[in-house]
Scaffold this motif. Structure first.
Motif, PDB file in Angstrom:
ATOM      1  N   VAL A   1      10.779 -12.020 -12.281  1.00  0.00           N
ATOM      2  CA  VAL A   1      11.330 -11.851 -13.974  1.00  0.00           C
ATOM      3  C   VAL A   1      10.379 -10.818 -14.680  1.00  0.00           C
ATOM      4  CG1 VAL A   1      11.630 -12.827 -16.074  1.00  0.00           C
ATOM      5  CG2 VAL A   1      12.418 -13.961 -13.888  1.00  0.00           C
ATOM      6  N   ILE A   2       9.142 -11.023 -14.464  1.00  0.00           N
ATOM      7  CA  ILE A   2       7.965 -10.109 -15.104  1.00  0.00           C
ATOM      8  C   ILE A   2       8.189  -8.678 -14.422  1.00  0.00           C
ATOM      9  CG2 ILE A   2       5.549  -9.854 -15.478  1.00  0.00           C
ATOM     10  CD1 ILE A   2       5.519 -12.948 -15.608  1.00  0.00           C
ATOM     11  N   GLY A   3       8.515  -8.856 -13.192  1.00  0.00           N
ATOM     12  CA  GLY A   3       8.674  -7.420 -12.680  1.00  0.00           C
ATOM     13  C   GLY A   3       9.876  -6.559 -13.123  1.00  0.00           C
ATOM     14  N   THR A   4      10.919  -7.382 -13.282  1.00  0.00           N
ATOM     15  CA  THR A   4      11.829  -6.562 -14.136  1.00  0.00           C
ATOM     16  C   THR A   4      11.666  -6.135 -15.410  1.00  0.00           C
ATOM     17  OG1 THR A   4      13.559  -8.231 -12.892  1.00  0.00           O
ATOM     18  CG2 THR A   4      14.413  -7.171 -14.702  1.00  0.00           C
ATOM     19  N   ALA A   5      11.069  -7.125 -16.169  1.00  0.00           N
ATOM     20  CA  ALA A   5      10.569  -6.578 -17.346  1.00  0.00           C
ATOM     21  C   ALA A   5       9.682  -5.273 -17.452  1.00  0.00           C
ATOM     22  CB  ALA A   5       9.765  -7.588 -18.211  1.00  0.00           C
ATOM     23  N   VAL A   6       8.731  -5.461 -16.601  1.00  0.00           N
ATOM     24  CA  VAL A   6       8.001  -4.080 -16.385  1.00  0.00           C
ATOM     25  C   VAL A   6       8.880  -2.930 -15.990  1.00  0.00           C
ATOM     26  CG1 VAL A   6       5.972  -3.348 -15.316  1.00  0.00           C
ATOM     27  CG2 VAL A   6       5.845  -5.406 -15.888  1.00  0.00           C
ATOM     28  N   LEU A   7       9.457  -3.078 -15.231  1.00  0.00           N
ATOM     29  CA  LEU A   7      10.328  -1.774 -14.741  1.00  0.00           C
ATOM     30  C   LEU A   7      11.281  -1.291 -16.065  1.00  0.00           C
ATOM     31  CD1 LEU A   7      11.593  -2.378 -11.368  1.00  0.00           C
ATOM     32  CD2 LEU A   7      10.017  -0.652 -12.048  1.00  0.00           C
ATOM     33  N   ALA A   8      11.866  -2.132 -16.741  1.00  0.00           N
ATOM     34  CA  ALA A   8      12.503  -2.028 -17.706  1.00  0.00           C
ATOM     35  C   ALA A   8      12.175  -1.291 -18.952  1.00  0.00           C
ATOM     36  CB  ALA A   8      13.272  -3.064 -18.273  1.00  0.00           C
ATOM     37  N   LEU A   9      10.699  -1.875 -19.104  1.00  0.00           N
ATOM     38  CA  LEU A   9      10.049  -1.205 -20.225  1.00  0.00           C
ATOM     39  C   LEU A   9       9.349   0.258 -19.778  1.00  0.00           C
ATOM     40  CD1 LEU A   9       8.704  -1.731 -22.912  1.00  0.00           C
ATOM     41  CD2 LEU A   9       6.639  -2.828 -21.800  1.00  0.00           C
TER      42      LEU A   9
ATOM     43  N   ILE B   1      10.115   8.658 -12.156  1.00  0.00           N
ATOM     44  CA  ILE B   1      10.836   7.746 -11.719  1.00  0.00           C
ATOM     45  C   ILE B   1      10.619   7.231 -10.306  1.00  0.00           C
ATOM     46  CG2 ILE B   1      13.434   7.271 -10.908  1.00  0.00           C
ATOM     47  CD1 ILE B   1      13.189   7.924 -13.848  1.00  0.00           C
ATOM     48  N   LYS B   2      10.071   8.271  -9.596  1.00  0.00           N
ATOM     49  CA  LYS B   2       9.603   7.839  -8.086  1.00  0.00           C
ATOM     50  C   LYS B   2       8.483   6.990  -8.295  1.00  0.00           C
ATOM     51  CE  LYS B   2      11.331  11.745  -5.625  1.00  0.00           C
ATOM     52  NZ  LYS B   2      11.063  12.959  -4.961  1.00  0.00           N
ATOM     53  N   ILE B   3       7.373   7.053  -9.398  1.00  0.00           N
ATOM     54  CA  ILE B   3       6.335   6.227  -9.639  1.00  0.00           C
ATOM     55  C   ILE B   3       6.755   4.895  -9.833  1.00  0.00           C
ATOM     56  CG2 ILE B   3       4.664   5.486 -11.071  1.00  0.00           C
ATOM     57  CD1 ILE B   3       3.929   8.857 -11.231  1.00  0.00           C
ATOM     58  N   LEU B   4       7.929   4.914 -10.786  1.00  0.00           N
ATOM     59  CA  LEU B   4       8.626   3.585 -11.075  1.00  0.00           C
ATOM     60  C   LEU B   4       9.211   2.749  -9.696  1.00  0.00           C
ATOM     61  CD1 LEU B   4      10.049   3.979 -14.567  1.00  0.00           C
ATOM     62  CD2 LEU B   4       8.133   2.495 -13.982  1.00  0.00           C
ATOM     63  N   ILE B   5       9.751   3.627  -9.012  1.00  0.00           N
ATOM     64  CA  ILE B   5      10.182   3.052  -7.737  1.00  0.00           C
ATOM     65  C   ILE B   5       8.987   2.354  -6.802  1.00  0.00           C
ATOM     66  CG2 ILE B   5      11.099   3.550  -5.562  1.00  0.00           C
ATOM     67  CD1 ILE B   5      13.103   5.382  -7.114  1.00  0.00           C
ATOM     68  N   SER B   6       7.859   3.180  -6.599  1.00  0.00           N
ATOM     69  CA  SER B   6       6.723   2.883  -6.002  1.00  0.00           C
ATOM     70  C   SER B   6       6.176   1.529  -6.740  1.00  0.00           C
ATOM     71  CB  SER B   6       5.564   3.706  -6.035  1.00  0.00           C
ATOM     72  OG  SER B   6       6.423   5.117  -5.598  1.00  0.00           O
ATOM     73  N   LEU B   7       6.140   1.437  -7.878  1.00  0.00           N
ATOM     74  CA  LEU B   7       5.841   0.094  -8.443  1.00  0.00           C
ATOM     75  C   LEU B   7       6.605  -0.774  -8.232  1.00  0.00           C
ATOM     76  CD1 LEU B   7       4.890   0.707 -12.236  1.00  0.00           C
ATOM     77  CD2 LEU B   7       3.541  -0.505 -10.497  1.00  0.00           C
TER      78      LEU B   7
ATOM     79  N   PHE C   1       0.841  -1.305   0.107  1.00  0.00           N
ATOM     80  CA  PHE C   1      -0.052   0.021  -0.055  1.00  0.00           C
ATOM     81  C   PHE C   1       0.839   1.176   0.161  1.00  0.00           C
ATOM     82  CE2 PHE C   1      -3.116  -3.150   1.168  1.00  0.00           C
ATOM     83  CZ  PHE C   1      -4.108  -2.545   0.263  1.00  0.00           C
ATOM     84  N   ILE C   2       1.813   1.246   0.637  1.00  0.00           N
ATOM     85  CA  ILE C   2       2.900   2.386   0.385  1.00  0.00           C
ATOM     86  C   ILE C   2       3.345   2.522  -1.066  1.00  0.00           C
ATOM     87  CG2 ILE C   2       5.193   3.150   0.944  1.00  0.00           C
ATOM     88  CD1 ILE C   2       5.053   1.791   3.512  1.00  0.00           C
ATOM     89  N   GLY C   3       3.611   1.326  -1.655  1.00  0.00           N
ATOM     90  CA  GLY C   3       3.594   1.570  -3.151  1.00  0.00           C
ATOM     91  C   GLY C   3       2.627   2.125  -3.906  1.00  0.00           C
ATOM     92  N   LEU C   4       1.331   1.597  -3.501  1.00  0.00           N
ATOM     93  CA  LEU C   4       0.175   2.299  -4.124  1.00  0.00           C
ATOM     94  C   LEU C   4       0.007   3.764  -4.061  1.00  0.00           C
ATOM     95  CD1 LEU C   4      -2.084   1.114  -5.888  1.00  0.00           C
ATOM     96  CD2 LEU C   4      -3.404   0.838  -3.693  1.00  0.00           C
ATOM     97  N   TYR C   5       0.396   4.079  -2.727  1.00  0.00           N
ATOM     98  CA  TYR C   5       0.115   5.386  -2.320  1.00  0.00           C
ATOM     99  C   TYR C   5       1.115   6.538  -3.056  1.00  0.00           C
ATOM    100  CZ  TYR C   5       0.623   9.939   0.277  1.00  0.00           C
ATOM    101  OH  TYR C   5       0.870  11.212   0.635  1.00  0.00           O
ATOM    102  N   GLY C   6       2.655   5.652  -3.481  1.00  0.00           N
ATOM    103  CA  GLY C   6       3.326   6.455  -4.118  1.00  0.00           C
ATOM    104  C   GLY C   6       2.956   6.533  -5.594  1.00  0.00           C
ATOM    105  N   VAL C   7       2.371   5.561  -6.151  1.00  0.00           N
ATOM    106  CA  VAL C   7       1.902   5.588  -7.546  1.00  0.00           C
ATOM    107  C   VAL C   7       0.997   6.606  -7.653  1.00  0.00           C
ATOM    108  CG1 VAL C   7       0.632   4.339  -9.428  1.00  0.00           C
ATOM    109  CG2 VAL C   7       2.450   3.192  -8.183  1.00  0.00           C
TER     110      VAL C   7
END
Lengths: 253, 121, 621
Positions: free
Chosen positions: B88-96, B32-38, B19-25
């Motif tokens: 692995v999928i998280g990595t792919a999403v972050l990279a994209l 970049i911060k939004i991606l970090i939250s993701l 939920f911290i991530g969600l709040y950040g998004v």
């Protein structure tokens, strides 16, 4: 605090509260329950079948370096799940990774009006020398991780990631270092085709896609577990090539 | 007290992380911060999954010279396999996502998401 | 075997598509052969009303039953469909060469025929809906394949109206299915009879909506003009002649077989007619008047005839709505006769367009000298349309007048008379401008259409006069339909019909008219010949005429009459719908601005909010 942030906080908190109250519900008889932390009931879970390697057969006792020709010969149970019992999922997963790599390639190579090219400085001597030393070691470590994926923690994804890291460091340290696009593509597609080829061979000889068609050998030995090491090697090359490609694209853009 | 902390640091903690991530998004302006939250949300989910399969005082599900037989206590291997996929999928999403952010920065010369008003029809 | 009437055209459609790629005449030939075959086999099953067929299908736990049966009503419509498609296919064999999408045209045409057969034989809502949609879609493609730029837009309007109506149909049908557990007509009729009356009426109105749209009745007529005007010239006769009529088939099914009239029997009545029925008849009267007034204003011959189709539909709906024996028979007669004479008109116009390539009336003239047979076909058809004996159009209108006067519906009768007289005004306009007058210089070399196009027109001329003299042939099947639907039959013989205030004997009248015709011919032969003057011999006070066309007497032919209705026509219903759409779009736009202002994060917020609401609802429940 801005108004929008307040709304975001309220919504998130409401969501969290609703989710958290699910932990307090006392389930009715016969409903699936959430175990308390650290008290997962493995014996009543699917995991038991995998641990006993008895999804289709009824082997019960698996002994290190002794049991032979088991259903899935991998000593690492996670590996047997990823690369054998659920290897079709894994095929889908590397497809996702491939799509992401392809998407990054497309997005970053789109025509843009104001292209800025950074002229990077030469990296420091320490980084340069250190990476010259580390590069072969990292490759070796990555290879070890994926070759021993069925015996020890690790596997194709991890090994591939370590190999990609080696190339990332190389690219950071050496401005002139360049991998040809075609070699990455070649490695990647060869690995992908061999994964699918292994699956198809199982389909032809044993009747189902990605079925283990080789002898599984003795648990705990390097040459055991049938096609699991082969699949993991293919995955490692594919993941390594894809991640390297992503890194290369991001650096070059 | 320690027991409570231990219990809640994995279940409640990972949910809190989500939920911290969600709040950040929802609230951060910097992409970049939004991606970090993701990434935080991703980590939270992974932690929660692994925690669900944890057994007290059990070993990693590998049969080796320390645990020579499957009679030993193992943690659940399936969440671990799932988390492997998820990472692995998280990595792919972050990279994209990072690639997209790079491209957006090229075009708008800003990382502030509220200054990018292209997404309307 | 009723399925063959559906699957033979469907199979032939694909054969026609493939063969037409090789030879441009193959497709139309196959269409003609298939229609002839259908006509022949339909003739053979005449009278065997007990014929039926059913299929069972188990789908997702539901037992679905597809029922088909032959009734006199569906037999009549099936015969009309195959007959008119035979004539049109024969007509279109030669005109395929200047057709851009010839193969697709034939494919869709055969599919339309097959799906109409499916609609006609269906005895349950599911079959009806499937074939109805198939018919809508295939005719949508046919209309949009017209040559003009507007064709796509016109077809789109048609599709939107049809689709919206089809959803209302589906909703009502599913509601009934929930209650009865069956899609068949009989249990539905039973359920509706026993249900509370307002709900039943609402359901039946929803079910009948696609039929109102297809029939082009007043508030829903907006698609007809553009669709008819822009459809390929070979398809216009079918569109006006048959597709509109399928709507009436559906309406009759709803009114009688689904017992709509029984349900409203005991509601408030006006002169013995339930108010809702009277409302329908009133809609018909309004349709007649609007169609007529708008037709007179048109400069495009196909659009003019399209508006005339709308106004003629009004007569049919009046007769069906008042549902007296005379009214029903008159409607059915007019339905058949309209099919016959309207397709004649469209075929004659198609012949003109085939030779001249234009649909604007002021761009042609004097074609009587070059295309006498086309002229004869057009003349006969408009005589029938205007309701002048000894043609078939007179008889059907006469029966409808009888029915209206019998009950004393003043306004309806007034509208019917107005439509009849004014209809001669608008059909006379193409007659005098396209066929009479003087030949344009660029049309000096025009020839009469080829033989294969003459044959259908000749047959239709013959049929118009035949039914004008012997209405008993039509009354034969109509009396069977009335019997089947539980309406009293009208007394008739081969050449006379018993009305409310006396009988009509067409044989006498035919003889009188034949004698008159001979005398007129003698006068024409013996009297002085008319003198030809130059085409642009227009008095212009010595001024140089730059745009001769606006001085052509066909341009704004009935301007003085039109002026009477200028205010009314300016408030056209199409305009109303368009303003409605524009306002709806505007309000939607301002609503959107609040929520979708381009802030990316807001979109994320909305999706999370949705999850929260779903979770909260799940928690509370």
């Amino acid at each position: 605090m801005k108004f929008r942030n307040l709304i975001a906080l309220v919504i998130t908190a409401a969501f969290a509260l609703i989710i958290l109250q699910a932990f307090t519900i006392t389930p009715a008889a016969g409903e699936i329950t959430l175990n308390e932390f650290g008290k997962a009931d493995i014996n009543n879970r699917t995991a038991q079948l995998y641990l006993n390697k008895s999804v289709n057969t009824d082997n019960k006792k698996v002994i290190y370096q002794e049991s032979k020709n088991l259903e899935s010969g991998s000593a690492n149970i996670v590996t047997s799940v990823v690369a054998n019992y659920r290897s079709f999922d894994t095929l889908g997963e590397i497809t996702v990774l491939f799509l992401a790599a392809a998407g990054i390639g497309v997005v970053l190579n789109l025509e843009n009006s104001k292209k800025k090219k950074f002229a990077a400085d030469d990296s420091s001597l320490i980084l340069n020398t250190g990476i010259k030393l580390l590069f072969p070691l990292l490759l070796l470590a990555g290879t070890y991780i994926f070759v021993y994926g069925h015996l020890s923690p690790g596997g194709g994804f991890q090994g591939g990631a370590v190999i990609a890291t080696a190339f990332l460091l190389k690219m950071l340290s050496d401005n002139k270092f360049e991998i040809k696009e075609i070699s990455i593509t070649l490695v990647e597609s060869t690995a992908g085709i061999s994964f699918v080829g292994l699956g198809l061979y199982g389909l032809v000889t044993r009747g189902s896609f990605l079925e283990n068609f080789m002898a599984t050998g003795t648990v705990g030995q390097l040459f055991s577990a049938g096609i699991i090491p082969l699949i993991y090697i293919a995955i490692a090359f594919k993941v390594g090539a894809e991640l390297t490609n992503i890194v290369k694209n991001l650096i070059e853009a | 007290m320690l027991n409570f902390l231990e219990e809640w640091s994995f279940f409640g903690g990972s949910i809190l992380l989500i939920f911290i991530g969600l709040y950040g998004v929802l609230s951060r302006k910097n992409m970049i911060k939004i991606l970090i939250s993701l990434g935080l949300m991703d980590t939270g989910v992974n932690l929660l999954l692994v925690a669900l399969g944890y057994v007290e005082a059990a070993n990693a599900p590998i049969i080796n010279s320390v645990n020579p037989s499957n009679a030993a206590a193992f943690v659940d291997p399936i969440p671990q396999a799932l988390v492997l996929t998820s990472i692995v999928i998280g990595t792919a999403v972050l990279a994209l996502g990072l690639a997209l952010v790079m491209k957006i920065y090229d075009k708008y010369s800003t990382l502030n998401i509220s200054e990018i008003r292209g997404l309307k029809w | 075997m009723l399925t063959k009437y559906i699957f033979v055209p469907a199979a032939a459609a694909f054969a026609a598509y493939i063969l037409n790629k090789k030879n441009k005449k193959a497709g139309a030939t196959i269409t003609a052969l298939v229609s002839a075959y259908l006509l022949l086999s339909l003739a053979l099953i005449y009278g065997s009303w007990e014929l039926n067929q059913s299929f069972n299908l188990s789908l997702m736990g539901y037992q679905l039953e597809f029922l088909m049966a032959l009734t006199p009503l569906s037999w009549l419509f099936a015969v009309l469909t195959s007959a008119i498609s035979l004539l049109i296919a024969v007509f279109s064999i030669d005109s395929q060469a200047d057709f851009k999408f010839s193969s697709v045209f034939n494919l869709n045409f055969l599919l339309v025929i097959g799906s109409i057969m499916g609609v006609l034989f269906a005895r349950d809502f599911l079959t009806l809906f499937i074939f109805w949609e198939l018919m809508t879609w295939t005719s949508f493609y046919l209309i949009s394949s017209g040559k003009k730029k507007m064709a796509g837009r016109a077809a789109y309007r048609y599709l939107i109206l049809s689709a919206a109506a089809a959803y209302s149909f589906l909703m009502a049908v599913i509601f009934i299915f929930q209650q009865t557990g069956s899609f068949a007509f009989e249990p539905a009729a039973e359920f509706l009879l026993n249900n509370s009356a307002p709900q039943s009426i609402l359901l039946l109105l929803a079910i009948s909506l696609p039929f109102w749209v297809k029939a082009g009745i007043f508030p829903l007529h907006v698609w007809v003009k553009d669709a008819h005007g822009n459809a390929p010239k070979e398809f216009s006769p079918f569109l006006s002649g048959m597709l509109l009529k399928v709507g009436f088939y559906g309406l009759i099914v709803v009114f009688h077989q689904l017992s709509f009239f029984k349900i409203i029997e005991n509601t408030i009545a006006y002169r013995g007619l339930p108010l809702l029925s009277y409302l329908f008849a009133l809609l018909g009267a309004v349709t007649i008047i609007t169609g007529t007034i708008l037709a007179i204003r048109q400069e495009d011959m196909k659009k003019l005839i399209a508006y005339s189709s709308i106004s003629q539909m009004g007569y049919i709906i009046i007769g069906i709505a008042i549902a007296t024996p005379l009214g029903f028979s008159g409607s059915m007669l007019h339905l058949m006769n309209h099919l016959i004479f309207k397709s004649t008109i469209f075929l004659a116009l198609a012949a003109v367009i085939y030779r001249t390539g234009t649909t604007k009336m002021y761009e042609v003239g004097g074609l009587i000298f070059r295309m006498p047979l086309t002229f004869a076909a057009y003349l006969t058809a408009i005589i029938a349309l205007a309701g002048i004996p000894p043609t078939n159009g007179f008889i059907s209108k006469w029966v409808i007048y009888q029915a209206l006067i019998e009950k004393g519906y003043l306004f309806l009768a007034l509208a019917a008379f107005f439509g009849s007289i004014a209809s001669f005004m608008y059909v006379f306009k193409p007659l005098s401008t396209v066929f009479l007058g003087q030949l344009k210089p660029q049309h000096q070399e025009i020839k009469e259409v080829p033989l294969l196009m003459k044959i259908p027109m000749l047959i239709l001329i013959g049929v118009i006069v035949l039914f004008g003299v012997f209405p008993g042939i039509q009354m034969n099947i109509i009396s069977q339909i009335s019997g089947d639907l539980g309406i009293e039959t009208v007394n008739y013989s081969l050449y006379s019909i018993q009305g409310a205030f006396g009988a009509w004997n067409s044989l006498y009248i035919f003889n009188v008219f034949a004698a008159g015709f001979v005398i007129a011919l003698l006068v024409f032969g013996l009297a002085k010949k008319s003198k030809l003057v130059g085409l642009l011999d227009t008095y212009s006070s010595g001024e140089y005429v730059t745009d001769a066309e606006s001085y052509h007497y066909a341009y704004q032919y009935y301007r003085p009459f039109d002026r009477l209705f200028d205010n009314l026509a300016a408030k056209s219903l199409t305009g109303f719908y368009e303003t409605l759409t524009a306002n709806l779009l505007k309000s939607g736009e301002s609503f959107r601005r609040i929520f979708a202002a381009g802030r990316v994060q807001n979109y994320a917020l909305y999706s999370v909010l949705l999850f929260v609401i779903l979770a909260a609802v799940g928690w509370i429940i």
